[in-house]
Design an enzyme around this catalytic site. Structure first.
Site, PDB file in Angstrom:
ATOM      1  N   GLU A  87      40.409  12.127  -3.143  1.00 18.47           N
ATOM      2  CA  GLU A  87      39.053  12.022  -3.677  1.00 18.47           C
ATOM      3  C   GLU A  87      38.034  12.978  -3.059  1.00 18.47           C
ATOM      4  O   GLU A  87      37.075  13.359  -3.718  1.00 18.47           O
ATOM      5  CB  GLU A  87      38.553  10.580  -3.487  1.00 18.47           C
ATOM      6  N   SER A 457      49.219 -55.586 -15.234  1.00 18.30           N
ATOM      7  CA  SER A 457      49.685 -56.457 -14.146  1.00 18.30           C
ATOM      8  C   SER A 457      49.450 -55.886 -12.754  1.00 18.30           C
ATOM      9  O   SER A 457      49.591 -56.612 -11.763  1.00 18.30           O
ATOM     10  CB  SER A 457      51.175 -56.755 -14.328  1.00 18.30           C
TER      11      SER A 457
END
Length: 790
Positions: A87, A457
């Site tokens: 770069e 239950s």
């Protein structure tokens, strides 16, 4: 001649002065409204939040931008050199703007234009930092001027390392990766320190065109770009010729995160996300703060819980029979037609297939990949009861769901029923596993924490516990016969029934719960009173505002699987308050602990790994809040272990462990449940349709949900020792006859009585008149197989 030279010199100086003046004006003009670059010194980039299991496996990542900040001193030199070469060759020498690079690029681009090559840029790393942080992507002369000015100013204030740190952490590298740390993880499943020269060059090549440089789509182009970076590294003196050749000869091999490093727990992760956002009171901090969240999740148990739930839902769905094929297509181009069909939701590991030919005892099927196979009638028997020919079930062109098995394929279908499973540590409240449904990708509704259903239950346990708390003895006799309850003026009487409509007559309270007898439960409730039952339901966190009606004792209240599992966790730990929690620890991006669930001393730290399974880590007394007294808690625990040995949970007895548990089935079998526990683990599971409807006339917690529990425990707990529940000093173990409730040395059940009730028992007609002075000092021998102790 001299005058001419002097005149030219004056013109030259004038032009320079004019140029300097224009330059100064441009700098002055465009510097007036420049953004404040001092903010770069306070760089806190949005970073990914990661959620881990307690054993360090990655569960989920959340972020607006998937980034993990890495300081420049942790970035290896080879990676930095790759970016410099790719770069900005003169990065360490120019003042933010590379004038020589601009001139070089200008001349080079003339040649590139003439030869139809890609244009070269002259933007420095500093300029890219300015563009990424301070300016927009607008293409204009004004932006370029501002970019150059800011780059120069930044270079005077920030060091080169600081600028590089900003660049390497902010840049986008494709595949949702921001910053080099996530790029290294995404592409190579490595940390930046582990990258090779070739891998570093690959990552450095990406910023030019991150979305296009995909080696899976365009390998040659990506390799050429990577090799260009490697060549530049050699030319700039960063690597030797041999190192460059070795790097260029190496193929680009992408590596995903290893499966053993991760755990799939979508419902769990979503619950953690909501919990942490509530704790921090900020969604933004969660998604951008780079948090590390350690959870209570046990990766192995989570996978087993998911497998057991899916297996149970599929098996129940198959018991309901085959519904119908997904579609019917033409066989002229069956593979193409099959590919056109949308993938059914929740297909998971199943596959779509088309019936190519049908015989009496098998079908030939074709799959999307063009392969063919035969499926025998034995793998379709579940589809319909007593069918003898496949021709009555399927026809050519039918599109069906199949599962690969050892012998080929089996007919399957995607369950319509759904459910959930939750696993807790009853002593700490840690949620070890939580699966909120069959498939998270299809339904994100969490049936562990969000689904309000009737427990049936399961709620009976707390009716019996209320009775035990209030002095009713465990061998008390109640009549399992018809009962009628007045509901007040203008209201019809309530006449509850047992599940199968039969009566057992005079039985003990213990037997009433073990066999889940509705009428015994109602009689116990009338003896205790609804006020005390409402209180215990609130105390255990089952429902905060239960309606004070008798039907609630049979489970007409609404609750969640999370609440009900936690209620049984309180029973399992001896009656101490505990709350389910998912999050153990939260660290910020810098590793600072910002939340710890428990600041107490680590009670397990001095327990060796070999003894960890047998160690019961008790909560220190100063932290204990009792929900019920330990004597009553032990008595109800004894009842619930009896439910496994003799009652509705009998199928779980084959696990060979000391287990307590209770089944639950709501009215019309719309909701089915089971919660089982040991001293170290509680497992709750639920099955039902999301839009409540009957599961089937014979569907119960015992035959729908209990198999899920058994499958989970047989895999998750098979190598764990069977631990007894601790008998408190306030309990006396006495042998009783399970049928009559009478105390006798030859009793078939060892009942748990409260010590302060033992003297009262001597005066009651509940003792067989036998000359045995040791009747109240029963200590069972290991050889006595007929008597059971819990």
């Amino acid at each position: 001649m001299y005058k001419s030279l002097l005149f030219c010199l004056k013109i030259f100086v004038f032009l320079i002065l004019v140029g300097c003046g224009i330059t100064a004006y441009i700098i002055y003009h465009y510097s007036r409204d420049l953004p404040d670059y001092s903010q770069l010194a306070r760089y806190y980039p949005p970073s990914v939040t990661r959620i881990y299991s307690r054993d360090g496996k990655l569960m989920e990542e959340y972020a607006f931008e998937r980034r993990v900040f890495v300081p420049i001193n942790s970035v290896p030199s080879s990676l930095i050199e790759s970016f410099i070469a790719a770069e900005d060759k003169n990065f360490y020498n120019h003042p933010g703007v590379d004038l020589f690079g601009i001139v070089r690029a200008a001349f080079l681009n003339i040649s590139n234009y003439l030869h139809h090559r890609r244009m070269e840029g002259a933007s420095t790393i500093t300029q890219q930092v300015v563009k990424n942080f301070l300016l927009t992507n607008e293409v204009s002369l004004e932006r370029k001027i501002k970019e150059a000015i800011l780059s120069y100013m930044i270079s005077r204030v920030f060091t080169k390392d600081q600028i590089l740190e900003l660049y390497l952490n902010q840049t986008f590298f494709g595949r949702g990766a921001y910053g080099v740390a996530v790029a290294a993880q995404n592409y190579f499943n490595k940390s930046v320190e582990e990258l090779t020269i070739a891998e570093s060059a690959f990552i450095a090549a990406l910023p030019k065109a991150p979305s296009e440089l995909n080696p899976e789509r365009n390998y040659a182009r990506v390799k050429a770009r990577r090799d260009y970076v490697i060549t530049r590294m050699f030319e700039d003196g960063y690597i030797t010729r041999d190192a460059a050749k070795e790097a260029m000869d190496s193929p680009i091999v992408l590596r995903k995160r290893a499966k053993e490093e991760t755990v799939t727990a979508d419902y769990y992760a979503a619950q953690v996300r909501e919990e942490v956002i509530r704790m921090l009171n900020s969604k933004e901090v969660f998604y951008t703060g780079g948090l590390t969240i350690i959870t209570s999740l046990d990766a192995k148990m989570q996978q087993l819980a998911e497998n057991s739930l899916r297996k149970g839902l599929r098996e129940f769905d198959r018991r309901c029979g085959f519904r119908k094929p997904i579609a019917n297509i033409s066989l002229d181009n069956w593979q193409g037609e099959l590919k056109k069909l949308p993938t059914p939701p929740s297909l998971l590991e199943y596959k779509l297939a088309v019936v190519l030919d049908v015989a009496d005892n098998h079908v030939e099927i074709g799959l999307i990949d063009g392969s063919k196979s035969k499926m025998p009638i034995a793998e379709m028997k579940w589809a319909r009861s007593n069918f003898k020919s496949v021709k009555t079930l399927l026809k050519k062109g039918d599109v069906i769901v199949v599962e690969a098995i050892k012998e080929g394929y089996a007919l399957r279908q995607i369950p319509e029923v759904n459910g959930a499973i939750m696993v807790m540590n009853p002593n700490t409240g840690q949620v070890l596993a939580s699966v909120g449904g069959y498939d998270f990708s299809t339904s994100k509704f969490d049936r562990v924490t969000q689904a309000l259903r009737q427990p049936g239950s399961l709620s009976k346990t707390f009716v019996y516990l209320a009775a035990l708390e209030n002095g009713v003895k465990p061998n008390q006799i109640f009549n399992d016969g018809p009962i009628e309850i007045s509901q007040g003026p203008g209201m019809p009487s309530w006449r509850p029934k047992n599940y199968e409509g039969k009566f057992l007559g005079e039985i003990t309270m213990r037997t009433g719960l073990e066999k889940s007898r509705n009428l015994i439960t109602v009689r116990v409730a009338t003896a205790v009173g609804l006020t005390k039952i409402v209180d215990i339901i609130k105390r255990f966190g089952i429902n905060n505002e239960p309606k004070k009606v008798y039907s609630m004792v049979l489970g007409s209240i609404e609750t969640t699987l999370s609440r009900m599992t936690n209620a049984y966790a309180i029973i399992a730990n001896g009656g101490k308050k505990v709350e389910p929690h998912f999050v153990e620890l939260i660290k910020d991006r810098n590793g600072k602990i910002i939340y710890r669930r428990d600041d107490r001393e680590c009670l397990a730290c001095n327990v060796s790994d070999s003894n960890l399974d047998t160690a019961i880590l008790e909560i220190p007394k100063e932290y204990i809040y009792r929900v019920t007294d330990e004597a009553s808690d032990y008595q109800i625990t004894s009842f619930l272990t009896g439910a496994i040995d003799r009652g509705t949970g009998y199928a779980a007895k084959k696990l060979g462990k000391i287990i307590g548990g209770k089944t639950g089935t709501s009215n019309d079998s719309k909701d089915t449940w089971f919660v089982g526990f040991t001293p170290k683990i509680v497992v709750g599971s639920y099955v039902g349709y999301d839009t409540p409807k009957e599961l089937g006339k014979r569907a119960t917690g015992s035959n729908v949900v209990l198999p899920i529990f058994i499958d989970f425990m047989s895999n998750a707990y098979k190598d764990k020792p069977s631990l007894p529940f601790k008998v408190p000093d306030s309990i006396k173990l006495i042998a009783v006859d399970s049928a009559t409730g009478k105390i006798t040395p030859g009793g078939t059940v060892i009942e748990a009585f409260k010590v302060n009730n033992v003297q009262m028992l001597e005066n009651e007609d509940m003792i067989d008149n036998q000359d045995n002075n040791d009747i109240f000092d029963y200590v069972p021998s290991k050889e006595d197989q007929s008597q059971e102790i819990y």
